[in-house]
Enzyme design. Structure first.
Site, short mmCIF file in Angstrom:
data_model
loop_
_atom_site.label_atom_id
_atom_site.label_comp_id
_atom_site.label_asym_id
_atom_site.label_seq_id
_atom_site.Cartn_x
_atom_site.Cartn_y
_atom_site.Cartn_z
N LYS A 1 0.83 -1.20 0.00
CA LYS A 1 0.00 0.00 0.00
C LYS A 1 0.87 1.25 0.00
O LYS A 1 1.95 1.24 0.59
CB LYS A 1 -0.85 0.04 1.29
N ARG B 1 -10.49 -11.25 2.42
CA ARG B 1 -11.43 -12.26 1.90
C ARG B 1 -10.81 -13.64 1.90
O ARG B 1 -11.53 -14.64 2.00
CB ARG B 1 -11.90 -11.83 0.51
N1 BES Z 1 -8.03 -3.62 4.69
C1 BES Z 1 -8.28 -3.22 3.36
C2 BES Z 1 -9.59 -2.46 3.20
C3 BES Z 1 -9.69 -1.12 3.88
C4 BES Z 1 -9.42 0.04 3.18
C5 BES Z 1 -10.09 -1.02 5.19
C6 BES Z 1 -9.54 1.26 3.81
C7 BES Z 1 -10.21 0.19 5.82
C8 BES Z 1 -9.94 1.35 5.13
C9 BES Z 1 -8.33 -4.43 2.43
O1 BES Z 1 -7.56 -5.50 2.80
C10 BES Z 1 -7.82 -3.99 1.12
O2 BES Z 1 -6.67 -3.67 1.05
N2 BES Z 1 -8.67 -3.99 0.10
C11 BES Z 1 -8.30 -3.58 -1.19
C12 BES Z 1 -8.87 -4.57 -2.18
C13 BES Z 1 -8.40 -4.38 -3.57
C14 BES Z 1 -6.94 -4.77 -3.70
C15 BES Z 1 -9.24 -5.24 -4.47
C16 BES Z 1 -8.86 -2.19 -1.42
O3 BES Z 1 -9.95 -1.92 -0.93
O4 BES Z 1 -8.20 -1.37 -2.02
MG MG Z 2 -5.59 -5.36 2.04
#
Ligand code: BES
Ligand code: MG
Ligand code: ZN
Length: 463
Positions: free
Chosen positions: A246, A320
């Site tokens: 990230k 997931r």
């Molecule tokens: N933990 C994150 C989702 C999240 C984002 C929680 C912001 C709280 C605040 C999750 O694991 C994630 O990284 N999701 C990705 C999925 C994508 C790669 C399909 C996302 O939402 O960007």
């Molecule tokens: Mg994630």
């Protein structure tokens, strides 16, 4: 904050005595008539503060508006109480009392609302924030006060865990917290056992971190349960994104990626005190998503507990994967219902902001019940669609599915992914709390940080 049920709060020596008024309604409440001016109309959340100059045991009286009487409900009471409590905190009040004139049952919104508003995570501050230490209430039942207290404590318990830095709240720590909860049975599965259970998706996520994964199964039981349910919380103690790392700004709050797990721990520690007549299995697949040298990689093909294979498209869609195995495990318990709660997708946050959590599921009664209960206790849920199109986007050339779809509609895609791991005979609801679990700005009853979202809804739903 200590909660005390007393005969008559007017007689209590305290800093602020809070009295309510309905908008445009003559009141027989002598305190309002004596202390509040004509100009105080009683609009929802309006407050007026006056010194009693010794005419009452309390130092101040604060009038608070409850709005139009025919529109008053739990949410109005909570919002008004929260405004008053925040003012009392500004005044540096130590003790407050509520003198509430209403036919509405108010122990829950007053006690839970006040307690949430009084919260601050100052464990690591050498100079502590000001907090109210005593709350007096009268004209409510002992049972009402007791269950409200338990719920308030459960929310606080969950917020404390979710606010902890990842260095403290490791998978091992979550397992230890689970083990120490009284009145429930807890089993912790270590890495080798997780492997034997066939949880290939969960293990893959965990393998890039030095912290060992823990699969936590807590169980609250009672004789002849009316129903058996499982509640699952996403337990990513830190989500760096993994190799699909990230950007810094998005990683900043990722210690909160175990807010679902914190919610489940909060709920489980309250059950033995509330004694519902249903069996509740609390499940957490706890790990970290890190880009260590053994990390799982884009292109890897994983096998989940139910035998389905998953091509890793993006290592940041890790929640997931951990939930997939947890859902399979929960369905194998032959429970009637499974509810999962997860900070699952940024897409859900984009869609609903911090105002509401997303909800999806395979049973409209279950979904609607949760929406209704949430609406009553101050947690909004908004149903998102589960259409085949979202699933089609996750088709893989080399496995049964990929772990992500297209760029858009991400919350629904994640829901459709999870559905692959739920057996048809089990009623299931999925709560996406990515936008509501952790606030970057204070809002409503909450300060910055963890909100404990889901605790109130799940506990009220269960009881
Ligand atoms: N933990 C994150 C989702 C999240 C984002 C929680 C912001 C709280 C605040 C999750 O694991 C994630 O990284 N999701 C990705 C999925 C994508 C790669 C399909 C996302 O939402 O960007
Ligand atoms: Mg994630
Ligand atoms: Zn995550």
């Amino acid at each position: 904050m200590e909660i005390k049920l007393v005969e008559d709060t007017k007689e209590i020596v305290c800093d602020v005595l809070i009295v309510n008024k309905f908008e445009d309604k003559q009141t027989s409440n002598e305190l309002i008539n004596k202390f509040a001016p004509e100009t105080f109309k009683g609009k929802k959340g309006e407050t007026f503060l006056i010194h009693t100059h010794g005419s009452l045991p309390s130092t101040y009286v604060m009038a608070v508006g409850f709005g139009k009487e025919d529109k008053t409900d739990n949410n109005v009471i909570r919002e008004a109480v929260v405004k008053a409590v925040k003012k009392c905190i500004e005044l540096k009040a130590k003790s407050i009392a509520f003198n509430i004139d209403s036919d509405f049952i108010f122990a829950l919104p007053v006690i839970v609302g006040a307690s949430i508003a009084n919260y601050n995570f100052d464990k690591y501050k050498t100079k502590k924030e000001h907090k109210i230490s005593e709350l007096y209430i009268s004209n409510v039942s002992t049972e009402g006060v007791e269950s409200a207290k338990v719920m308030a404590e459960a929310v606080e318990f969950a917020r404390n865990i979710a606010n902890e830095p990842a260095a403290y709240a490791t998978p091992t720590k979550l397992a230890e917290i689970a083990k120490n909860i009284e009145g429930i049975e807890t089993a912790i599965f270590e890495e080798e056992e997780i492997k034997s259970l066939g949880m290939g998706a969960f293990l893959a996520v965990a393998q890039g971190s030095k912290q060992p994964p823990k699969f936590i199964h807590m169980k609250y039981s009672c004789p002849n349960p009316k129903k058996r349910i499982a509640i699952i919380g996403k337990g990513l103690c830190f989500d760096s994104g993994g190799l699909d790392i990230k950007p810094a700004a998005s990683m900043l709050t990722m210690k909160d990626d175990m807010s679902g797990a914190a919610c489940i721990l909060g709920v489980m520690q309250a059950l033995n005190k509330l004694k519902p007549e249903i069996e509740v299995n609390g499940i957490i697949a706890a790990c970290e998503n890190m880009p260590g040298c053994n990390a799982y990689k884009p292109g890897d093909i994983l096998t989940a507990k139910n035998g389905k294979t998953i091509e890793v498209d993006n290592t940041d869609a890790e929640g997931r994967l951990t939930l997939a195995d947890a859902l399979c495990y929960a369905c194998e318990l032959n429970v009637d219902e499974v509810i999962d709660i997860a900070t699952l997708t940024g897409a859900c946050m984009v869609a609903l902001g911090t105002a509401a959590s997303g909800i999806m599921g395979n049973d409209s009664d279950l979904v609607n019940n949760i929406i209704e209960v949430g609406g009553y206790c101050g947690e909004k849920f908004w149903e998102l669609p589960m259409w085949q199109e979202y699933r089609d986007n996750m088709n893989s050339d080399v496995a049964d599915m990929k772990n992500t779809g297209t760029r858009y509609g991400g919350a629904s895609a994640a829901g459709m992914f999870l559905k692959e791991f739920v057996t048809d005979n089990v009623k299931w609801a999925h709560l996406d709390v990515a936008g509501t679990a952790f606030l970057e700005h204070p809002s409503k009853e909450f300060c910055k940080g963890a909100t404990g979202v889901g605790v109130r809804t799940l506990l009220n739903y269960i009881i």
